[in-house]
Design a protein around this motif. Sequence first.
Motif, PDB file in Angstrom:
ATOM      1  N   THR A 153      63.569 -28.756  30.998  1.00 17.54           N
ATOM      2  CA  THR A 153      64.170 -27.421  30.919  1.00 17.54           C
ATOM      3  C   THR A 153      65.661 -27.647  30.727  1.00 17.54           C
ATOM      4  OG1 THR A 153      64.442 -25.310  32.102  1.00 17.54           O
ATOM      5  CG2 THR A 153      64.406 -27.304  33.448  1.00 17.54           C
ATOM      6  N   SER A 154      66.449 -26.594  30.549  1.00 16.38           N
ATOM      7  CA  SER A 154      67.890 -26.834  30.535  1.00 16.38           C
ATOM      8  C   SER A 154      68.615 -25.693  31.229  1.00 16.38           C
ATOM      9  CB  SER A 154      68.411 -27.104  29.128  1.00 16.38           C
ATOM     10  OG  SER A 154      68.422 -25.936  28.371  1.00 16.38           O
ATOM     11  N   VAL A 155      69.874 -25.967  31.559  1.00 18.01           N
ATOM     12  CA  VAL A 155      70.625 -25.066  32.422  1.00 18.01           C
ATOM     13  C   VAL A 155      71.374 -24.029  31.582  1.00 18.01           C
ATOM     14  CG1 VAL A 155      72.394 -24.941  34.232  1.00 18.01           C
ATOM     15  CG2 VAL A 155      70.923 -26.971  34.049  1.00 18.01           C
ATOM     16  N   ASN A 156      71.269 -22.787  31.988  1.00 21.17           N
ATOM     17  CA  ASN A 156      72.062 -21.710  31.397  1.00 21.17           C
ATOM     18  C   ASN A 156      72.962 -21.129  32.472  1.00 21.17           C
ATOM     19  OD1 ASN A 156      71.073 -21.052  28.494  1.00 21.17           O
ATOM     20  ND2 ASN A 156      69.213 -21.499  29.659  1.00 21.17           N
ATOM     21  N   ARG A 157      74.095 -20.580  32.038  1.00 20.27           N
ATOM     22  CA  ARG A 157      75.026 -20.016  33.015  1.00 20.27           C
ATOM     23  C   ARG A 157      74.344 -18.937  33.874  1.00 20.27           C
ATOM     24  NH1 ARG A 157      80.317 -20.407  34.632  1.00 20.27           N
ATOM     25  NH2 ARG A 157      80.280 -22.359  33.486  1.00 20.27           N
ATOM     26  N   ALA A 158      73.395 -18.224  33.243  1.00 19.66           N
ATOM     27  CA  ALA A 158      72.677 -17.195  33.999  1.00 19.66           C
ATOM     28  C   ALA A 158      71.936 -17.798  35.197  1.00 19.66           C
ATOM     29  CB  ALA A 158      71.691 -16.475  33.087  1.00 19.66           C
ATOM     30  N   ASP A 159      71.528 -19.060  35.091  1.00 20.18           N
ATOM     31  CA  ASP A 159      70.823 -19.701  36.205  1.00 20.18           C
ATOM     32  C   ASP A 159      71.719 -19.777  37.441  1.00 20.18           C
ATOM     33  OD1 ASP A 159      68.889 -20.054  34.271  1.00 20.18           O
ATOM     34  OD2 ASP A 159      69.331 -22.189  33.959  1.00 20.18           O
ATOM     35  N   LEU A 160      73.020 -20.017  37.210  1.00 18.90           N
ATOM     36  CA  LEU A 160      73.964 -20.089  38.331  1.00 18.90           C
ATOM     37  C   LEU A 160      74.055 -18.726  39.022  1.00 18.90           C
ATOM     38  CD1 LEU A 160      74.653 -22.633  36.634  1.00 18.90           C
ATOM     39  CD2 LEU A 160      77.045 -22.266  37.210  1.00 18.90           C
ATOM     40  N   LEU A 161      74.075 -17.669  38.175  1.00 21.03           N
ATOM     41  CA  LEU A 161      74.119 -16.313  38.736  1.00 21.03           C
ATOM     42  C   LEU A 161      72.844 -16.022  39.520  1.00 21.03           C
ATOM     43  CD1 LEU A 161      75.511 -14.260  35.700  1.00 21.03           C
ATOM     44  CD2 LEU A 161      76.751 -15.037  37.731  1.00 21.03           C
ATOM     45  N   GLN A 162      71.714 -16.429  38.955  1.00 25.07           N
ATOM     46  CA  GLN A 162      70.444 -16.145  39.631  1.00 25.07           C
ATOM     47  C   GLN A 162      70.356 -16.872  40.978  1.00 25.07           C
ATOM     48  OE1 GLN A 162      66.935 -16.314  37.179  1.00 25.07           O
ATOM     49  NE2 GLN A 162      65.534 -16.294  38.941  1.00 25.07           N
TER      50      GLN A 162
END
Lengths: 321, 321
Positions: free
Chosen positions: B37-46
Motif C-alpha cells: 500500500t502507500s501513504v497519502n497525506r489523508a492517512d495522517l488526518l485519518q
Amino acid sequence: MKAITVTNPDDPSSLELTEVDTPQLRDGEVLVKVHATSVNRADLLQAKGNYPPPKGASEIIGLECAGVIEDPGTTGRTTGEEVACLLSGGGYAEYVAVPEGQLLPIPEGYSLSEAAAVVEVACTVWSNLGMLAGVREGQTVLLHGGAGGIGTFAIQLCKQLGATVAVTAGSAEKLETCRKLGADILINYKEQDFAEELTGRCDVILDIMGAKYLEQNLKSLNVDGQLVIIGMQGGRKAEINLGALLPRRLSVRGTTLRARSVESKAEVVRSTVENVWPLLDDGRVTHHIHTTLPLADAAKAHALLDSGEVTGKIVLEVGEV
Amino acid sequence: MKAITVTNPDDPSSLELTEVDTPQLRDGEVLVKVHATSVNRADLLQAKGNYPPPKGASEIIGLECAGVIEDPGTTGRTTGEEVACLLSGGGYAEYVAVPEGQLLPIPEGYSLSEAAAVVEVACTVWSNLGMLAGVREGQTVLLHGGAGGIGTFAIQLCKQLGATVAVTAGSAEKLETCRKLGADILINYKEQDFAEELTGRCDVILDIMGAKYLEQNLKSLNVDGQLVIIGMQGGRKAEINLGALLPRRLSVRGTTLRARSVESKAEVVRSTVENVWPLLDDGRVTHHIHTTLPLADAAKAHALLDSGEVTGKIVLEVGEV
Ligand SMILES: NC(=O)c1ccc[n+]([C@@H]2O[C@H](COP(=O)([O-])OP(=O)(O)OC[C@H]3O[C@@H](n4cnc5c(N)ncnc54)[C@H](OP(=O)(O)O)[C@@H]3O)[C@@H](O)[C@H]2O)c1
Ligand SMILES: NC(=O)c1ccc[n+]([C@@H]2O[C@H](COP(=O)([O-])OP(=O)(O)OC[C@H]3O[C@@H](n4cnc5c(N)ncnc54)[C@H](OP(=O)(O)O)[C@@H]3O)[C@@H](O)[C@H]2O)c1
C-alpha cells in the motif's frame, strides 16, 4: 447625433438627450441607426458611475439595440439590413458602432423593439447556462430574481432544455409571472429560506446576489453542482467555507458578458444564434416586455426599474429625436 | 488477518499491527491479498481522527494498494490475478475488499510495490486536471506542493498534456526534483510570492492549501482560469472577493476522490486507465517513490511524511506479517 448622457455626474437620474459625436467606425464595425434599445440593471450602475465601460467601449449607456445598418464599413453587410446588436455600450443613442460579430438576425415575426429586448438576456443566459454550465434534461436549476429581465428569459430557456426550474422572487405576483413562464418551484425570498427548501437539490444556480446568497447557494447545490454568479446585488465580499466544496465537488464561477473580448463576444453571439434563435423564431421562448418608453424618458425608465415594480424588460424607442 | 489500527485514539502515532476480522465481500467486490500500500497525506488526518471514512467504507487506513485476487466473489475475475486498487479505505491490511470498478491493471514492467505508489495520485490528478479542468496544450498550470506525492505525478502528466508547468515547493532541493520531472517555473514559496510571479498567467491551478492561498490563487489566474482545490492544508474558511471572479470568468472548484460514489469512482478509474496507463506502460510518466518500509512501520512512515522530508511517495510492503 442625439444620445442620452448623464448631465450631472453627481445625479444618476440626470439622463438627458444631448448632442454628441456620431461614432467613428473601426475596422470590422458597422454603423447601426438605432430603432430601440432596452434597459439592463447594469445601466443603472453605469449611470451612478459604478460600472465603467471596458477599455475602448463607448462611454454612452446601453448594452443592446435593434435597428438598421446605415454604413456597413469594411464588412460585407448591406445598408438597410435590419439587425439586433449586442453592445459593449452606446445603445442609448441614435447611432452606434458595432463589431460585425455582435450582430444578430431579427427573430422571426419580431418588431425591432421586441428584438431589442432579447439580445442581452439571450446571450447572457445562453453563455452561462448553455455554454458554460451545460444545463441538460433532468437537472434542477435555481434562478434568482425569476421575474427580472434575465429571470423571465432564463425560466423559458431552462424549460426548453428539459430542466426543473426553481425561482426566487419578492412577491406573490412576481412568482405568478414566473409560474406562467414555466417555473416549477416558486420561492418568495421575503418569506422563505430558499436554502431550506432546496438543500442539496440544485445542479445549477444562476445567481445575481453574490455575497449575500453565497452560503445559502452552496447549501442548495447537489453533487457536482455549479454556482454561476453574474450579479452582485447583495455585495462582493463573503466568507466561504471551502470545506463545503470538496465532498460534493461544487464549483463557483463568475462571469460578465461585457468584459469579454470582441472575439469571445462573437463566439457567444454565434452560439446564441445557433441554439436560442430557433426557439425565438417559433415562439417556444419569447420576449417579456414590461413597458415601452421613448428614449427621452430614460430617467423615468431607470427609476421604474429601480422601483422593483418591473417584470421582464423595459424597451426604449428612439423614434424622432 | 493483520491490519494497522490506531490503538490509542488520543495518539495518532499509535499505529500498530493488530488482529482484525478479514473483510466480508459485498456484491460486486473482490477480496485482494495486499502486497503493498502507500501513504497519502489523508492517512495522517485519518489517524488523527480528522478524516472519518465515508459511510460503508472500511475503518482501516489506506487509500490504495496492489496485490493478488484471493476471492473474485460474484465478479468474473480470476483468483491469482494481479491488480492495483483504488480504495475508500482498508489498504493498511493483509486483505481488502474492493469493488470491481476500482481495480486497475499493473502498469507494464511495474512491481506490485511500484503499482501501489501510483493509483491514488494518478486517479486524483487525472480526474481533476484531465476530466474536470481539461488541461490542454499551451496552457499554464500551477501545481502547489510540486515535490509531494500528488505534485511529482502531476508535473509529469501536465507536461505530457503539453502544458507549461509552474510549481511551488519549500526548498531548493525539492524544486530541483520538480525541475527534473519537467517543471518549467520553480517558485520557493518560503522566499517568493507566487502570485507576484504569476499574476494573471495560470489557466489551471491544482491547490492543496485552501484558505491560505485563495486570494493569491485568484490573482494568479488568467481569463477563464480554473482553481481546483483538493487539499486544505492552509485552512477552510477564507474571505472571497466575488468581484474578482466575474471580469476574468474565474471558477473555484473543490473535489475529493474518496467521497465519490462507487459508480463515480469506477468512471474515474476507467478514464484514468484509458488515458494515463498508456503513459505509465511506456514510461512517459513514472512513479516517484521516496522510500519503501514494511507495513509494521506505518507509524514511522507517517512521522516521515509529517516531517516534510519526503519527495513523492512512501510505499508500505505487507510481506510476512
Ligand atoms: N454578468 C453578466 O454578464 C450580466 C448580464 C446581464 C445581467 N447581469 C446581472 O444580472 C442581474 C439581473 O439583471 P436584470 O437586467 O435581469 O435586472 P432586473 O430586471 O432588475 O432583475 C433583478 C431582479 O432581482 C430581483 N431581486 C432583488 N433582490 C433579490 C433577492 N434578495 N433575492 C432574489 N431576487 C432578488 C428583483 O426581483 P424582486 O422584486 O422579486 O426582488 C429583480 O427582478 C443584475 O444584477 C445584472 O447586473 C449580469
Ligand atoms: N481531494 C482529493 O481527492 C485528494 C486526493 C489526494 C490528495 N489530496 C490532498 O492533496 C495534498 C497533497 O497530497 P500528497 O499525498 O501529495 O501529500 P504530500 O506528499 O505530503 O505533499 C504535500 C506537499 O505540500 C507541500 N506544502 C506544504 N506547505 C506548502 C505551502 N505553503 N505551499 C506549497 N506547498 C506546500 C509540501 O512540500 P514542501 O516541503 O515543499 O512544503 C509537500 O510536498 C494533501 O493536502 C492531500 O490531502 C486530495
